[in-house]
Design a protein around this motif. Structure first.
Motif, PDB file in Angstrom:
ATOM      1  N   UNK A 156      10.050   1.225  -1.096  1.00  0.00           N
ATOM      2  CA  UNK A 156       9.434   2.273  -1.643  1.00  0.00           C
ATOM      3  C   UNK A 156       8.269   1.491  -2.832  1.00  0.00           C
ATOM      4  N   UNK A 157       8.848   1.864  -4.009  1.00  0.00           N
ATOM      5  CA  UNK A 157       7.870   0.944  -4.890  1.00  0.00           C
ATOM      6  C   UNK A 157       6.630  -0.206  -4.065  1.00  0.00           C
ATOM      7  N   UNK A 158       7.340  -1.132  -3.924  1.00  0.00           N
ATOM      8  CA  UNK A 158       6.368  -2.148  -2.810  1.00  0.00           C
ATOM      9  C   UNK A 158       5.316  -1.644  -2.121  1.00  0.00           C
ATOM     10  N   UNK A 159       5.579  -0.957  -1.275  1.00  0.00           N
ATOM     11  CA  UNK A 159       4.058  -0.354  -0.624  1.00  0.00           C
ATOM     12  C   UNK A 159       4.043   0.666  -1.115  1.00  0.00           C
ATOM     13  N   UNK A 160       3.742   1.256  -2.428  1.00  0.00           N
ATOM     14  CA  UNK A 160       3.109   1.766  -3.596  1.00  0.00           C
ATOM     15  C   UNK A 160       2.305   0.847  -3.476  1.00  0.00           C
ATOM     16  N   UNK A 161       2.642  -0.594  -4.357  1.00  0.00           N
ATOM     17  CA  UNK A 161       2.354  -1.091  -4.995  1.00  0.00           C
ATOM     18  C   UNK A 161       1.224  -1.797  -4.128  1.00  0.00           C
ATOM     19  N   UNK A 162       1.791  -2.145  -2.991  1.00  0.00           N
ATOM     20  CA  UNK A 162       0.491  -2.696  -1.818  1.00  0.00           C
ATOM     21  C   UNK A 162      -0.717  -1.433  -1.492  1.00  0.00           C
ATOM     22  N   UNK A 163      -0.415  -0.626  -1.458  1.00  0.00           N
ATOM     23  CA  UNK A 163      -1.489   0.231  -1.624  1.00  0.00           C
ATOM     24  C   UNK A 163      -2.694   0.326  -1.918  1.00  0.00           C
ATOM     25  N   UNK A 170       4.930   5.082   5.025  1.00  0.00           N
ATOM     26  CA  UNK A 170       6.594   4.493   5.785  1.00  0.00           C
ATOM     27  C   UNK A 170       6.379   3.563   7.176  1.00  0.00           C
ATOM     28  N   UNK A 171       5.480   2.608   7.742  1.00  0.00           N
ATOM     29  CA  UNK A 171       4.251   1.477   8.549  1.00  0.00           C
ATOM     30  C   UNK A 171       5.171   0.789   7.599  1.00  0.00           C
ATOM     31  N   UNK A 172       4.662   0.983   6.258  1.00  0.00           N
ATOM     32  CA  UNK A 172       4.773  -1.097   5.227  1.00  0.00           C
ATOM     33  C   UNK A 172       6.145  -1.043   5.204  1.00  0.00           C
TER      34      UNK A 172
END
Length: 355
Positions: free
Chosen positions: A42-49, A32-34
């Motif tokens: 959302x998908x980019x945040x998951x890929x970042x993780x 959520x922070x990203x």
């Protein structure tokens, strides 16, 4: 900017330990922070993780390699650059630039982002403060004033810096940030000192920090001086046993050898004394220490007189050993000695009656 983490670290006070394990926040909170901070979906945040966890794993492996501190820092910089390139493939150009400015390929800024969820205004203020403080530091050390006065002014600068860190990050995150920087610096120093990897160097720094805190508690206690001395000896033995049990044998042997002759190591490696000069310095220092003890143990002597006699004794000692140093190293050592003398007098509550 990237060098400020290292340059300022030695000036800070040691607090709690640090780790890059992601336990401070949940994956959901970080996602959520990203999304909010860098305006990604959302998908980019998951890929970042996923990339973030790969980076942490590789960074931990790097910390287990036996390297010099400069080699470690260069490799770590390249490592963060490599993963920055990976992240640039999933962020848009503008979003990546925003994230890159925020993290600057530095472990500590990544941690502020990924674990502490620091806001962009906070990070901007922090980076501005570090830049300004580094400029002040360079200006101070280039001033044409006594070296001992530089140390005094440095102390005030540190205090101001610490207060501003708390104002920007808050007390909890501010303490974490300050501690991280000092622990990182001491770990780099230990890598070269004991010829070991960052992980072992950090373990040593962490244990030494723990026992510095215990010594401070003893100093502040109401124990009699004799009891304090006994407790110091016990703590030193406990620290030694803990360090020797926590690191590999070859590193433990180097630590033990160096720390059984700390004065030798410092005077040779920091102030450039040769072995024959070191012998003369130690003989003079032993005489100084004995005379100093006699003054301090004289219960009939008022504290003001103790200060006067100790000051005179210190000046005599400095004059006696000065020919042993090169001009440059004498300036550095003398400045530190005079600064440290006043600190010791202040801790004992002695008053300078000469001003």
């Amino acid at each position: 900017m990237k060098k400020f983490i290292f340059m300022l670290a030695v000036m800070l006070f040691t607090l709690n330990g640090f780790s890059q394990d992601g336990k401070n926040v949940t994956q959901k909170q970080r996602k959520e922070y990203m999304m909010k901070t860098f305006k990604i979906h959302s998908k980019k945040a998951i890929a970042y993780e996923k990339i973030r966890l790969e980076l942490i794993n590789e960074n931990e492996k790097l910390k287990e390699q036996k390297l010099s501190s400069s080699q470690f820092r260069n490799k770590q910089k390249k490592l963060y650059k490599k993963y920055g390139d990976k992240i640039s493939q999933i962020f848009s150009k503008g979003r990546f630039r925003s994230w890159s400015i925020f993290t600057q390929e530095l472990e500590i800024y990544h941690m502020l982002c990924d674990e502490k969820l620091v806001s962009r205004p906070q990070m901007k203020a922090l980076q501005k403060l570090e830049s300004e403080t580094e400029t002040q530091r360079l200006t101070l050390w280039n001033k044409n004033i006594e070296e001992s006065e530089k140390f005094n002014q440095k102390d005030q600068m540190i205090e101001n810096y610490r207060k501003k860190i708390y104002e920007i990050l808050g007390k909890e995150t501010g303490e974490w940030f300050i501690n991280y920087k000092q622990m990182y610096f001491f770990s780099l120093y230990n890598m070269d000192k004991y010829k070991t990897c960052f992980k072992n160097a950090y373990t040593i720094a962490e244990i030494e920090k723990e026992f510095r805190g215990k010594r401070t508690s003893v100093l502040k206690s109401k124990m009699k001086n004799a009891q304090k001395e006994e407790e110091f000896i016990r703590l030193e033995e406990e620290k030694t046993n803990k360090i020797l049990a926590s690191i590999p044998g070859d590193v433990a042997n180097r630590w033990k050898k160096i720390n059984s002759n700390t004065l030798d190591y410092v005077m040779i490696n920091k102030y450039g004394l040769q072995q024959n000069q070191l012998t003369k310095f130690k003989n003079a220092y032993n005489g100084y220490a004995i005379s100093s003890y006699k003054i301090l143990s004289n219960k009939k002597l008022p504290d003001s007189d103790k200060y006067t006699q100790l000051k005179k004794l210190s000046e005599q000692f400095v004059k006696k050993v000065s020919p042993l140093f090169s001009e440059t190293n004498l300036k550095k050592w003398k400045g530190w000695w005079e600064y440290d003398f006043q600190r010791r007098m202040k801790r004992k509550g002695f008053v300078n009656t000469q001003n």
